[in-house]
Design an enzyme around this catalytic site. Structure first.
Site, PDB file in Angstrom:
ATOM      1  N   GLU A 104      10.636  -8.151  14.410  1.00 40.28           N
ATOM      2  CA  GLU A 104      11.869  -7.086  14.172  1.00 40.28           C
ATOM      3  C   GLU A 104      11.272  -5.912  14.927  1.00 40.28           C
ATOM      4  OE1 GLU A 104      14.458  -8.902  10.669  1.00 40.28           O
ATOM      5  OE2 GLU A 104      12.541  -7.933   9.964  1.00 40.28           O
ATOM      6  N   CYS A 117      10.475   1.942  15.640  1.00 41.80           N
ATOM      7  CA  CYS A 117       9.412   1.330  14.783  1.00 41.80           C
ATOM      8  C   CYS A 117       9.127  -0.126  15.372  1.00 41.80           C
ATOM      9  CB  CYS A 117       9.982   1.420  13.361  1.00 41.80           C
ATOM     10  SG  CYS A 117       8.793   0.515  12.141  1.00 41.80           S
ATOM     11  N   CYS A 124       2.083 -11.494   9.522  1.00 43.97           N
ATOM     12  CA  CYS A 124       0.906 -10.471   9.237  1.00 43.97           C
ATOM     13  C   CYS A 124      -0.215 -11.226   8.382  1.00 43.97           C
ATOM     14  CB  CYS A 124       1.451  -9.186   8.511  1.00 43.97           C
ATOM     15  SG  CYS A 124      -0.093  -8.198   8.369  1.00 43.97           S
ATOM     16  N   CYS A 128      -0.509  -8.159   1.920  1.00 43.99           N
ATOM     17  CA  CYS A 128      -0.233  -7.266   0.857  1.00 43.99           C
ATOM     18  C   CYS A 128       1.042  -7.715   0.149  1.00 43.99           C
ATOM     19  CB  CYS A 128       0.191  -6.012   1.490  1.00 43.99           C
ATOM     20  SG  CYS A 128      -1.165  -5.003   2.470  1.00 43.99           S
ATOM     21  N   CYS A 131       4.753  -6.434   0.550  1.00 42.19           N
ATOM     22  CA  CYS A 131       5.522  -6.500   1.671  1.00 42.19           C
ATOM     23  C   CYS A 131       5.836  -7.677   2.087  1.00 42.19           C
ATOM     24  CB  CYS A 131       4.316  -6.017   2.640  1.00 42.19           C
ATOM     25  SG  CYS A 131       4.845  -5.658   4.498  1.00 42.19           S
ATOM     26  N   CYS A 344      11.074   0.138   5.226  1.00 41.42           N
ATOM     27  CA  CYS A 344       9.473  -0.237   5.074  1.00 41.42           C
ATOM     28  C   CYS A 344       9.391  -1.435   4.486  1.00 41.42           C
ATOM     29  CB  CYS A 344       8.570   0.923   4.465  1.00 41.42           C
ATOM     30  SG  CYS A 344       9.010   2.507   5.421  1.00 41.42           S
TER      31      CYS A 344
HETATM   32  N1  SAH Z   1       0.265  -3.105   8.752  1.00 43.96           N
HETATM   33  C1  SAH Z   1       0.391  -1.809   9.003  1.00 43.96           C
HETATM   34  C2  SAH Z   1       1.804  -1.478   9.589  1.00 43.96           C
HETATM   35  C3  SAH Z   1       2.795  -1.813   8.760  1.00 43.96           C
HETATM   36  S1  SAH Z   1       3.622  -0.273   8.338  1.00 43.96           S
HETATM   37  C4  SAH Z   1       0.388  -1.100   7.762  1.00 43.96           C
HETATM   38  O1  SAH Z   1       0.188  -1.499   6.717  1.00 43.96           O
HETATM   39  O2  SAH Z   1       0.257   0.270   8.055  1.00 43.96           O
HETATM   40  C5  SAH Z   1       4.645  -0.671   7.165  1.00 43.96           C
HETATM   41  C6  SAH Z   1       4.634   0.275   5.847  1.00 43.96           C
HETATM   42  O3  SAH Z   1       5.444   0.056   5.169  1.00 43.96           O
HETATM   43  C7  SAH Z   1       3.209   0.104   5.316  1.00 43.96           C
HETATM   44  O4  SAH Z   1       2.934   1.656   4.961  1.00 43.96           O
HETATM   45  C8  SAH Z   1       3.637  -0.750   4.109  1.00 43.96           C
HETATM   46  O5  SAH Z   1       2.419  -0.535   3.291  1.00 43.96           O
HETATM   47  C9  SAH Z   1       5.050  -0.243   3.589  1.00 43.96           C
HETATM   48  N2  SAH Z   1       5.434  -1.185   2.788  1.00 43.96           N
HETATM   49  C10 SAH Z   1       5.074  -2.412   2.777  1.00 43.96           C
HETATM   50  N3  SAH Z   1       5.921  -3.154   1.678  1.00 43.96           N
HETATM   51  C11 SAH Z   1       6.812  -1.863   1.296  1.00 43.96           C
HETATM   52  C12 SAH Z   1       7.949  -2.210   0.433  1.00 43.96           C
HETATM   53  N4  SAH Z   1       8.300  -3.332  -0.152  1.00 43.96           N
HETATM   54  N5  SAH Z   1       8.377  -0.914  -0.108  1.00 43.96           N
HETATM   55  C13 SAH Z   1       8.051   0.230   0.792  1.00 43.96           C
HETATM   56  N6  SAH Z   1       7.268   0.397   1.641  1.00 43.96           N
HETATM   57  C14 SAH Z   1       6.524  -0.876   1.916  1.00 43.96           C
END
Ligand code: SAH
Length: 372
Positions: A104, A117, A124, A128, A131, A344
């Site tokens: 995406e 973005c 991934c 986490c 996410c 995000c």
């Molecule tokens: N792997 C890298 C790039 C992805 S950025 C990283 O983690 O930085 C995507 C961003 O969205 C990251 O800051 C991640 O922690 C955040 N994110 C993931 N799941 C989310 C959610 N459910 N709500 C808000 N932010 C989230």
């Protein structure tokens, strides 16, 4: 046409910079028995990186070589679905790659800028739990061309509005795919003409990758997905913390700031009763202050595989106020794309209504994160 069919396995049109395009043209000239003066390289480069035209549509080039050229420079991305949200200000694509993987890309228009973005991996491996991309697991790394072409596609869509900023915050962990990601940064800067101060690499905190980034000649912004400023909680929220705990992370961040002079920011998804308490704000302020980091607070966006919820607006306000009161520098990020699951942490490779990633069972987290 796939890369394999062209004999240049795995490469696509935006894998090449000007020198690479010169090599491709030389091969095409050989194969077709055409003589191609050097200005043809300039025309090809100009067409691809300035006019953003597909090689097969470059009418400045001789018609006889265009089919060969198109075969040697295949597109990497096929649009699977395109969704528009925020009254036209956010566009999300689901792109299909040559091997069928899905990724995406999100384009966001703001008053003063337009930001893309981009994804750096299909899926991934960082796991986490909150996410959506982490919930689906790892598929594969993207190539440089696959990353760069996302920006090109977004710019074509944006038309007269220039895409000024690129954030490596889509699917995947950029620093786990370092070489291809960095080559994409160089391509965006050197060929597409984006300013390095408008490029931001986001990471879960892979310390050796941050150190490599710090040593690069081209200084880009660094964003770290922090979410917790004590190791016990961060081990749970961002599992890579077990390998690169907060102290080592802070040292690497300090090095990046010192050598690049670029902006450091921390992402903090506010999760109700997990990391949105005032003591969490205090720890965050203490962690961010010495690094001069800017904190982006993002109320947790809902994902199918996570039982907890985002913080209420009141708790978000109280948290932000506490960070500021303790000398931290925090703003609440205006969320974009929630109506099209483009916000995000919501990026996952399935098609609207027909996907299966949401069906993947993700074990609820243990300990503190259990709801109720
Ligand atoms: N792997 C890298 C790039 C992805 S950025 C990283 O983690 O930085 C995507 C961003 O969205 C990251 O800051 C991640 O922690 C955040 N994110 C993931 N799941 C989310 C959610 N459910 N709500 C808000 N932010 C989230």
């Amino acid at each position: 046409m796939s890369g394999a069919a062209t004999g240049i396995a795995g490469t696509s049109r935006y894998d090449h910079d000007r020198d690479g395009l010169a090599d491709v043209l030389a091969r095409v000239a050989d194969r077709t028995g055409t003589s191609l003066p050097s200005y043809r390289v300039d025309q090809l480069w100009q067409g691809m990186y300035r006019d953003l035209v597909a090689p097969e549509d470059l009418t400045t080039l001789p018609k006889a070589i265009r089919p060969e050229l198109a075969a040697a420079l295949p597109a990497a991305l096929v649009e699977d679905t395109r969704s528009v949200g925020d009254a036209g200000q956010t566009v999300k694509w689901l792109f299909r790659l040559s091997d069928g993987s899905l990724v995406e890309t999100v384009l966001m228009h703001y008053d003063q800028r337009s930001t893309v973005c981009v994804s750096t991996q299909a899926g991934c491996a960082m796991a986490c739990g909150f996410c959506a991309t982490g919930q689906m697991g790892f598929d594969r790394h993207l190539t440089t061309g696959e990353i760069v072409e996302q920006v090109v596609r977004a710019q074509v869509e944006a038309g007269d509005r220039r895409v000024s900023n690129v954030v490596f915050m889509g699917m995947g962990e950029p620093l786990a795919n370092y070489d291809r990601t960095w080559a994409a940064v160089q391509r965006l800067h050197g060929d597409l003409g984006l300013s390095a101060r408008h490029l931001t690499v986001s990471t879960v905190g892979i310390v050796p990758g941050i150190r490599r980034l710090a040593a690069e000649a081209l200084p880009v912004n660094l964003a770290v997905s922090l979410h917790a400023a004590d190791d016990e909680l961060r081990d749970e929220l961002v599992p890579i913390n077990r390998r690169y705990p907060l102290e080592a992370l802070a040292e690497a961040c300090a090095e990046h700031v010192a050598t690049t002079g670029r902006r450091l920011s921390f992402e903090w998804a506010l999760i109700h009763d997990v990391n949105d308490r005032l003591q969490d704000a205090a720890r965050l302020a203490d962690y961010a202050r010495p690094l001069g980091a800017h904190v982006n607070l993002i109320p947790l966006n809902p994902t199918p595989g996570w039982p907890t919820r985002g913080s209420s607006p009141e708790r978000v306000r109280a948290f932000a106020a506490e960070v500021s009161a303790r000398g931290g520098n925090a703003t609440v990020r205006r969320t974009r794309g929630t109506d099209i699951d483009a916000a995000c942490g919501q990026l996952r490779a399935d098609r609207a209504g027909g996907g299966n990633a949401g069906a993947v069972a993700v074990a609820p987290p243990r300990g503190k994160l259990r709801p109720g």
